[in-house]
Design an enzyme around this catalytic site. Structure first.
Site, PDB file in Angstrom:
ATOM      1  N   ASP A 253      -4.196   2.642  -4.996  1.00  0.00           N
ATOM      2  CA  ASP A 253      -2.741   2.583  -4.792  1.00  0.00           C
ATOM      3  C   ASP A 253      -2.343   1.299  -4.060  1.00  0.00           C
ATOM      4  O   ASP A 253      -1.330   1.271  -3.362  1.00  0.00           O
ATOM      5  CB  ASP A 253      -2.280   3.820  -4.000  1.00  0.00           C
ATOM      6  CG  ASP A 253      -2.959   3.915  -2.637  1.00  0.00           C
ATOM      7  OD1 ASP A 253      -3.950   3.174  -2.421  1.00  0.00           O
ATOM      8  OD2 ASP A 253      -2.523   4.714  -1.802  1.00  0.00           O
TER       9      ASP A 253
ATOM     10  N   HIS B  66      -5.145  13.697 -11.003  1.00  0.00           N
ATOM     11  CA  HIS B  66      -5.144  12.246 -11.222  1.00  0.00           C
ATOM     12  C   HIS B  66      -4.218  11.827 -12.346  1.00  0.00           C
ATOM     13  O   HIS B  66      -3.738  10.704 -12.364  1.00  0.00           O
ATOM     14  CB  HIS B  66      -6.561  11.760 -11.509  1.00  0.00           C
ATOM     15  CG  HIS B  66      -7.445  11.787 -10.296  1.00  0.00           C
ATOM     16  ND1 HIS B  66      -7.405  10.836  -9.322  1.00  0.00           N
ATOM     17  CD2 HIS B  66      -8.379  12.701  -9.903  1.00  0.00           C
ATOM     18  CE1 HIS B  66      -8.281  11.123  -8.372  1.00  0.00           C
ATOM     19  NE2 HIS B  66      -8.902  12.261  -8.710  1.00  0.00           N
TER      20      HIS B  66
ATOM     21  N   ASN C 202      -2.396  13.034  -5.877  1.00  0.00           N
ATOM     22  CA  ASN C 202      -3.646  13.271  -6.606  1.00  0.00           C
ATOM     23  C   ASN C 202      -4.248  14.618  -6.256  1.00  0.00           C
ATOM     24  O   ASN C 202      -4.713  15.351  -7.130  1.00  0.00           O
ATOM     25  CB  ASN C 202      -4.665  12.168  -6.294  1.00  0.00           C
ATOM     26  CG  ASN C 202      -4.433  10.913  -7.124  1.00  0.00           C
ATOM     27  OD1 ASN C 202      -3.789  10.974  -8.158  1.00  0.00           O
ATOM     28  ND2 ASN C 202      -4.938   9.800  -6.664  1.00  0.00           N
TER      29      ASN C 202
ATOM     30  N   ARG D 297      13.832  -3.842  -0.062  1.00  0.00           N
ATOM     31  CA  ARG D 297      14.379  -3.201  -1.258  1.00  0.00           C
ATOM     32  C   ARG D 297      13.285  -2.455  -2.037  1.00  0.00           C
ATOM     33  O   ARG D 297      13.512  -1.330  -2.514  1.00  0.00           O
ATOM     34  CB  ARG D 297      15.027  -4.257  -2.150  1.00  0.00           C
ATOM     35  CG  ARG D 297      15.740  -3.647  -3.353  1.00  0.00           C
ATOM     36  CD  ARG D 297      16.692  -4.639  -4.038  1.00  0.00           C
ATOM     37  NE  ARG D 297      15.980  -5.764  -4.615  1.00  0.00           N
ATOM     38  CZ  ARG D 297      16.052  -6.997  -4.162  1.00  0.00           C
ATOM     39  NH1 ARG D 297      16.797  -7.294  -3.107  1.00  0.00           N
ATOM     40  NH2 ARG D 297      15.386  -7.969  -4.764  1.00  0.00           N
TER      41      ARG D 297
ATOM     42  N   ASP E  43      -1.733   8.833 -11.955  1.00  0.00           N
ATOM     43  CA  ASP E  43      -1.679   7.681 -12.862  1.00  0.00           C
ATOM     44  C   ASP E  43      -0.270   7.442 -13.371  1.00  0.00           C
ATOM     45  O   ASP E  43       0.187   6.298 -13.477  1.00  0.00           O
ATOM     46  CB  ASP E  43      -2.625   7.889 -14.036  1.00  0.00           C
ATOM     47  CG  ASP E  43      -4.078   7.827 -13.614  1.00  0.00           C
ATOM     48  OD1 ASP E  43      -4.940   8.237 -14.420  1.00  0.00           O
ATOM     49  OD2 ASP E  43      -4.344   7.377 -12.487  1.00  0.00           O
TER      50      ASP E  43
ATOM     51  N   ASP F 185       0.858  -1.180   0.000  1.00  0.00           N
ATOM     52  CA  ASP F 185       0.000   0.000   0.000  1.00  0.00           C
ATOM     53  C   ASP F 185       0.904   1.243   0.000  1.00  0.00           C
ATOM     54  O   ASP F 185       1.791   1.387   0.848  1.00  0.00           O
ATOM     55  CB  ASP F 185      -0.907  -0.010   1.227  1.00  0.00           C
ATOM     56  CG  ASP F 185      -1.998   1.038   1.130  1.00  0.00           C
ATOM     57  OD1 ASP F 185      -2.801   1.151   2.077  1.00  0.00           O
ATOM     58  OD2 ASP F 185      -2.037   1.771   0.123  1.00  0.00           O
TER      59      ASP F 185
END
Length: 847
Positions: A765, A735, A730, A785, A739, A722
């Site tokens: 996301d 947006h 955003n 990583r 994107d 997440d």
């Protein structure tokens, strides 16, 4: 079958269940606390089962929780302690859950009123078996707490639950599937109100004042079951149950000592048995009405089809009388419907065809055949004879006894007359050909005289003469356009330059024009000097016309083959190519001339998706002598490079005598359709923004990974990723920037994972990753990583720089933890812990 019900608003369903269960439970508990009360009438569980069974499974926990909360509150409201009140929750929960699950799995609730057997199955699964199980647990708890004996507690619990379920559940389930409006919209609403009033009056009167009261109680219910619908009968049963149950429960029917439990059962059992037959009868009557409606609809459809059919149709009795005829048959035979109904098929059948028709009818009645077709002659009302194609079948009842015939009579009089005319013309042509034969002639070169036989005179339409005429007389019959050519070829034959083989047109003496075919040979003397020409003539006018028509048909066929969008290839018996139309030339890369005589496999190199060669269907077609199709997904390797997706079928070519001559292969280019299918499959499994797997495809991949772990006893790791602070991108840059950042992060993560790992975007996301056959330590290094690289990634957008982070939750997939839904929940929980620990971290959920 009732229509499937869409799940309603969940909050309103919860509130409805809570309020209804609480009110029904309060009433039952209050009733059980009254003096001289025999047993509790427990309707709350039946209502809950009716509301629960068709709900989505994800809602069951909340719905059952709300129902049991209402159960607890109802017992607490009458002064029970918390422990005592809570002890009633498990058996009620078991009873409701078991009944709902059995009704859902067996489908008995949806088929409830289809037949008495289906209704009994519904009662067994919903109203009999669950109360027996729930009562066993409830009575055990009551006995354990010292509140009552197991036998009395079990008895009272069973009779209350079963009576409540039989009384309420059929109506509640029906309303759940059909709704109140359908019940209120029934045609016999006034009659339902009358029966309701009768039930409310007869129930207390019969129970309190009459001997054998349950007989009187069941009588209006049985009458209503015959008159009304299943739903209306269920309403009346519910009214009778509530009214009679209250009277019995309050002890108004007969006062018993509290320890007379078996007499209590004998009190409630007649009430239950008085209600159940009415519901069974209503179910049977409902099914009978449904079948009657279906039969009426079927008869209406058949009647409409018969009346509007363009073919004559009739229903015929076993003795041959017309029972019903349609308009087409009346018009065909010239009779009115009433006139035909007074006749039998024997009266309108030609006498020469009657015996054969009657013999076939006798075979059907004897069971030696089911139907027959026959071309026969009928007698029109005007007296003329007309031909009909008769098709007859016999209708039998459910016991196999014959009822009547269904006859279909197609008017084929024009066709039969045409066939007769064609037969007569063929006979005449045969006679004419045989009579005229071939004309034989001889030309004496020295005297310039022609000697004709009778056939020659008939060919040229001349009256029989002496048998001799001059060359000039013959030349006068030649068509002007053919005269020069014919004379030149005849003279060449006379001079010994070859045999005469000529075709020319003549004008007969009667003015008719015919086409003549002529052959001749030069006869010489011993010294080699020409003496005479001897030859034959015959009329080939019809053959010429036929040849011209065949030429025209060939031209039309060629134009058709050139114009159609499919490739057409013909081969001989050895599978060698003989023709390719333009589409086939384009598909194969061969011209028709280049491919002629080559094996079909050399012209069409067919491959499967794995590049294996595919057998050409032409070989199967020639070997089996029947049509053969191209199997599976096949592609044609074009000589210029690349492949073309094809669908093809080969069919045999046969001569007039059925001899196999070769095959025809039809090929259709399906490249665009196959490409579209691949595109649709990709779009269905991949996220449109990032190109990663979408959520459904990822869930399938997770299920497969769990199956693989169970089979191989391996270890994999599920990662839930997440992004941190992504919402700020955003909100700040829009947006489009968000994107672009998601695409860059997707490419970054895809570059870090192994080839066999599964990376997906779940939405927004949120990402997920399956590390297949990966130790947890290695997975933790990869997670660290990924977090570091995502934090280091910078998005430059319209002069601004944006950074985000990531939190990762991990769950181990092994043989003891291989449930996909549970794994997702574990990974999500771990991610939640990582976020609340300060973000930019990973956490592992150990199971």
């Amino acid at each position: 079958m009732p229509r499937p019900r869409e799940p309603g608003n969940f909050l309103s369903t919860l509130l409805l269940l809570f309020a209804s269960y609480l009110l029904l439970a309060l009433g039952a508990v209050w009733l059980s606390r009254q003096p001289d009360s025999i047993a509790t009438l427990w309707y709350a569980n039946a209502f809950t089962v009716a509301l629960l069974w068709d709900q989505p499974l994800r809602r069951w926990a909340a719905l059952l929780g709300v129902a049991m909360l209402a159960n607890l509150l109802a017992n607490l409201a009458f002064g029970d302690g918390l422990i005592l009140a809570a002890s009633f929750t498990p058996p009620n929960l078991l009873e409701v859950g078991m009944a709902a699950a059995l009704l859902r799995v067996s489908g008995a609730a949806r088929r409830m009123n289809e037949s008495p057997g289906a209704f009994l199955q519904f009662i067994f699964f919903g109203a009999l078996l669950p109360p027996l199980v729930g009562a066993s647990l409830g009575a055990s708890i009551l006995a354990w707490q010292g509140l009552d004996s197991f036998e009395r507690g079990w008895l009272f619990w069973v009779e209350g639950s079963m009576l409540g379920a039989v009384s309420v559940m059929p109506l509640a389930v029906w309303l759940r599937q059909n709704g109140w409006w359908e019940l209120l919209g029934e045609r016999r609403r006034r009659e339902l109100l009358v029966y309701g009033a009768v039930v409310l009056l007869v129930t207390p009167v019969s129970l309190l004042l009459l001997p054998f009261p349950f007989v009187y109680l069941s009588l209006p219910l049985m009458i209503a079951a015959v008159r009304l619908t299943f739903a209306s009968t269920a309403v009346l049963v519910a009214l009778a149950s509530v009214c009679g149950g209250l009277i019995i429960a309050l002890g108004l029917l007969d006062a018993h000592a509290p320890d007379q439990g078996w007499r209590d059962l004998l009190t409630y059992l007649p009430l239950l048995l008085a209600l159940l037959p009415a519901l069974l009868l209503a179910s049977a009557v409902e099914q009978l009405r449904k079948r009657r409606r279906e039969l009426t609809a079927s008869e209406t459809r058949f009647r409409d089809a018969m009346d509007h059919s363009a073919i004559g149709m009739a229903l015929v009795s076993l003795d041959g009388r017309w029972q019903r005829v349609n308009r087409a048959l009346c018009e065909m035979l010239g009779y009115g419907e009433d006139e035909l109904s007074s006749l039998g098929f024997q009266d309108v059948t030609h006498p020469d065809d009657l015996a054969g028709d009657q013999a076939l009818v006798d075979e059907i009645l004897a069971g030696r055949r089911h139907s027959y077709r026959l071309e026969k002659r009928y007698l029109h009302k005007s007296g003329r004879v007309i031909w009909g194609l008769l098709a007859v079948s016999l209708v039998r009842d459910h016991e196999g006894e014959p009822l009547y015939f269904i006859s279909q009579i197609e008017d084929i009089d024009r066709r039969k007359r045409a066939e007769e005319r064609e037969t007569e013309l063929a006979r005449r042509y045969s006679v004419a050909t045989e009579a005229s034969g071939v004309g034989v002639w001889e030309w004496d070169l020295a005297s310039d005289r022609l000697l004709w036989d009778e056939g020659m005179y008939r060919l040229y339409g001349r009256a029989d003469g002496s048998g001799e005429l001059s060359y000039a007389e013959w030349h006068a019959h030649l068509h002007p356009e053919d005269a020069e050519r014919a004379e030149r070829e005849v003279m060449a034959a006379r001079d010994g330059k070859g045999r005469l083989d000529i075709e020319f047109r003549i004008r007969r003496a009667d003015g008719a024009q015919r086409v003549i075919k002529g052959h001749a040979r030069l006869v010489c003397d011993a010294a080699g000097r020409p003496l005479r020409l001897v030859g034959t003539n015959w009329d080939v006018s019809e053959l010429r016309q036929l040849a011209e028509r065949l030429h025209d048909e060939r031209e039309r066929l060629q134009v058709t083959l050139d114009a159609i969008g499919d490739g057409v290839i013909t081969t001989d018996l050895e599978g060698r190519v003989s023709f390719l139309n333009p589409v086939a030339e384009r598909l194969s890369g061969w011209s028709s001339e280049e491919a002629r005589g080559l094996p079909i496999e050399q012209v069409l190199l067919l491959e499967a998706e794995d590049a294996r060669l595919v057998a050409n269907p032409v070989r199967d077609c020639l070997a089996q002598g029947s049509a053969a199709s191209l199997q599976g997904l096949a592609s044609l390797r074009h000589p210029a490079g690349g492949t073309i997706a094809l669908r093809g079928q080969a069919a045999p070519m046969r001569g007039g005598d059925g001899t196999l001559l070769g095959s025809v292969l039809v090929l259709t280019d399906v490249s665009e359709a196959r490409a579209m299918q691949k595109h649709l499959r990709y779009a269905a499994t991949h996220d449109a923004l990032t190109g990663l797997l979408n959520r459904p495809a990822f869930e399938d991949a997770l299920t497969e990974s769990c199956r693989e772990v169970l089979q191989n006893d391996g270890n994999s790791v599920l990662c839930f990723i997440d992004l941190d602070h992504f919402k700020g991108v955003n909100d700040t840059a829009g947006h489009a920037a968000g994107d672009e950042l998601l695409r860059q992060i997707a490419r970054l993560m895809q570059a870090q994972v192994r080839a066999g790992d599964q990376l997906a975007r779940l939405g927004g996301d949120e990402f997920a990753l399956i590390l297949r056959s990966c130790p947890l330590a290695q997975a933790e290094l990869l997670a660290a990583r990924l977090i570091a690289q995502i934090q280091a990634l910078a998005l430059h957008w319209e002069g601004q720089e944006f950074h985000v982070g990531a939190s990762v939750g991990m769950a181990c997939i092994h043989s003891g933890n291989a449930q996909p839904a549970e794994l997702l929940k574990q990974a999500d929980t771990a991610c939640y812990r990582a976020k609340h620990a300060g973000r930019g971290q990973f956490a592992v959920e150990h199971r």
